[in-house]
Design a protein around this motif. Structure first.
Motif, short mmCIF file in Angstrom:
data_model
loop_
_atom_site.label_atom_id
_atom_site.label_comp_id
_atom_site.label_asym_id
_atom_site.label_seq_id
_atom_site.Cartn_x
_atom_site.Cartn_y
_atom_site.Cartn_z
N GLN A 78 -1.26 -3.17 -1.87
CA GLN A 78 -2.25 -2.12 -2.15
C GLN A 78 -1.83 -1.19 -3.28
O GLN A 78 -2.67 -0.72 -4.04
CB GLN A 78 -2.42 -1.23 -0.91
N SER A 102 5.45 -6.94 0.66
CA SER A 102 4.57 -5.88 0.16
C SER A 102 3.12 -6.28 0.41
O SER A 102 2.73 -7.41 0.13
CB SER A 102 4.80 -5.71 -1.35
N ILE A 106 4.81 -5.88 7.44
CA ILE A 106 4.13 -4.61 7.21
C ILE A 106 3.38 -4.13 8.45
O ILE A 106 3.11 -2.94 8.61
CB ILE A 106 3.19 -4.69 5.98
N ALA A 138 7.93 0.63 -0.30
CA ALA A 138 8.49 0.67 -1.67
C ALA A 138 9.86 1.37 -1.64
O ALA A 138 10.82 0.91 -2.28
CB ALA A 138 7.53 1.40 -2.60
N ILE A 168 1.54 4.41 -0.54
CA ILE A 168 0.87 4.75 0.72
C ILE A 168 1.87 4.76 1.88
O ILE A 168 1.85 5.65 2.72
CB ILE A 168 -0.29 3.77 1.01
N CYS A 169 2.73 3.75 1.95
CA CYS A 169 3.75 3.76 3.00
C CYS A 169 5.12 3.69 2.34
O CYS A 169 5.24 3.67 1.12
CB CYS A 169 3.52 2.61 3.99
N PRO A 217 -1.35 -0.60 5.53
CA PRO A 217 -1.21 0.82 5.88
C PRO A 217 -2.36 1.68 5.36
O PRO A 217 -3.00 1.34 4.37
CB PRO A 217 0.11 1.21 5.19
S1 SF4 Z 1 3.91 0.77 -0.28
FE1 SF4 Z 1 1.73 0.32 -0.62
S2 SF4 Z 1 1.71 -1.81 -1.33
FE2 SF4 Z 1 3.71 -1.43 -0.46
S3 SF4 Z 1 3.49 -2.16 1.63
FE3 SF4 Z 1 3.11 0.06 1.66
S4 SF4 Z 1 0.90 0.24 1.43
FE4 SF4 Z 1 1.42 -1.85 0.87
#
Ligand code: SF4
Ligand SMILES: Cc1cc2nc3c(=O)[nH]c(=O)nc-3n(C[C@H](O)[C@H](O)[C@H](O)COP(=O)(O)O)c2cc1C
Length: 428
Positions: free
Chosen positions: A348, A345, A173, A395, A391-392, A191
């Motif tokens: 968050q 992951s 990440i 997903a 957030i990023c 992120p």
């Molecule tokens: S989508 Fe959300 S939980 Fe997944 S890596 Fe990005 S910031 Fe973290």
């Protein structure tokens, strides 16, 4: 690599003895752009990069010059460049070679970018597992300081630039640009919500540009030869060359520099020597594992550029090309990906933290015990509910493969259904 060096921008020194030293770099035209750079106004440098059409090579393909122009002017804060050398996307291993074989090209690119955006400090955030690449870039930076190419009054000019190499600690990440910034600041590598974008509020709250190693390494060529020379490579909308890291069932896997727009079928059959053991092609992941998959039929027409990939419902991404033959079970491949994304992951966002794990568990169950028709619909629904809601885009990096694998290889999923007499069971 192609044999004709005239067709190369990034890899001209690959294979030369001690290509990573300042001596060899300079003897082969390195640091030549510096005088020209300092004869130009910073804004003119940005315009030249804009004109070249150079797009970010880290995955998203954002126009480099345009990104630089977002750095606010007349702000009384330091500005930073962060070079993203985290390279952890499965199937992608091109930046490692740029760092190992031509680190001074990257340093020259850093000088160009920093001058253009008005930065006096740059960081190279490098993947923690990289050993040789880390030593090569660190030694090159030290060599550049000793020779007066970095630090105060570099190259005798009225300009100061410090470069720091920072090692990551093994989290995928941290390649995401805002997680990279958090990690560099000494915080948890997670992120941040955008906006604000890093160009406005970045490292330590200051305006920051984040660019991939390959993006920055293309700058010396562009400055030396001009935007028009760079645009002679590639297509009108996707100018330049790109590195492709090819792995999987081909005879000659490796890193190849090719003009954008090069046909995928020629990459596999000519550049990579064709399919291994004469097996038939089944599927290709074109740009690192986050990208939707291509079938063998897609590969007859798709070319290696941003537009053609979009027309085939996928993306060029980081250029990590994974080639799979007729024997590969796509459900098993997908499970490999789900395990990776569930593990990486940052946790968050609920849809990502729970969704990646849920998809992984479902795929394990389908492989071990056989699935049901409704599992396929559920995998699609879950992926749909994860996309664009976090957030990023980690997903999405699993959702997009899930949806495309099911759409393009439905028979592979049906083979694993419980009601099939020949249902496949995989011991994982
Ligand atoms: S989508 Fe959300 S939980 Fe997944 S890596 Fe990005 S910031 Fe973290
Ligand atoms: C989960 C995730 C991992 C990423 N990993 C990398 C990486 O290892 N290297 C990289 O250059 N970009 C990576 N990116 C993209 C960066 O966020 C960013 O877009 C890029 O560094 C910008 O540089 P560019 O414009 O030169 O491509 C990643 C993005 C995400 C969402």
């Amino acid at each position: 690599m192609t044999d004709n060096k005239d067709n190369l921008v990034l890899t001209t020194r690959f294979g030369l003895e001690k290509s990573y030293t300042a001596d060899v770099y300079q003897k082969t035209g390195g640091y030549k752009s510096i005088d020209k750079l300092f004869s130009m106004k910073p804004d003119d440098v940005i315009e030249e990069v804009k004109k070249s059409g150079l797009r970010g090579r880290g995955g998203a393909g954002f126009a480099a010059g345009l990104k630089w122009s977002f750095i606010p002017k007349n702000v009384d804060k330091p500005k930073y460049l962060c070079v993203n050398a985290d390279e952890s996307e499965p199937g992608t291993f091109k930046d490692r070679y740029l760092l190992e074989d031509d680190p001074h090209q990257l340093i020259e690119g850093i000088i160009i970018c920093c001058y253009a955006i008005g930065a006096e400090s740059a960081y190279v955030y490098i993947r923690g597992e990289f050993d040789l690449a880390y030593r090569r870039i660190e030694e090159a930076v030290q060599e550049a300081y000793q020779k007066g190419y970095l630090g105060k009054n570099l190259f005798g000019k009225n300009y100061k630039l410090d470069v720091t190499v920072h090692r990551g600690a093994g989290a995928y990440i941290c390649g995401e640009e805002t997680a990279l910034l958090s990690s560099l600041e000494g915080n948890k590598g997670q992120p941040r919500i955008k906006p604000p974008f890093p160009a406005v509020v970045g490292l330590f709250g200051c305006p920051t540009i984040i660019n991939n190693v390959e993006t920055i390494s293309a700058l010396p060529y562009i400055l030396n030869n001009g935007a028009d020379a760079y645009k002679k490579f590639g297509t009108e909308k996707s100018p330049g060359t790109k590195l492709f890291s090819v792995s999987g069932h081909v005879n000659k896997p490796g890193v190849y520099e090719l003009p954008l727009g090069y046909p995928m079928k020629d990459l596999i059959n000519k550049v990579c020597g064709g399919m291994k053991d004469g097996k038939a092609l089944k599927a290709v992941i074109p740009g690192g594992t986050s990208m939707p998959i291509l079938t063998a039929k897609d590969c007859e027409t798709v070319t290696l550029d941003y537009e053609s990939m979009t027309a085939h419902q996928t993306m060029l991404g980081s250029g990590g090309v994974i080639v799979m033959n007729e024997d590969v079970d796509m459900v098993w491949v997908l499970r490999n990906l789900s395990r990776f994304y569930a593990h990486e992951s940052c946790g968050q966002c609920t849809p990502c933290r729970e969704g990646t794990g849920w998809i992984d568990k479902m795929l394990v169950r389908i492989l071990r015990e056989g699935g049901e028709e409704k599992d396929i619909a559920l995998l699609n629904e879950l992926s749909d509910n994860m996309m664009g809601k976090t957030i990023c885009v980690l997903a999405d990096s699993l959702s997009m493969p899930v949806i495309s694998f099911i759409k393009k290889f439905p028979d592979d999923f049906r083979r694993h259904l419980k009601n099939r007499p020949q249902a496949v069971r995989v011991g994982i």
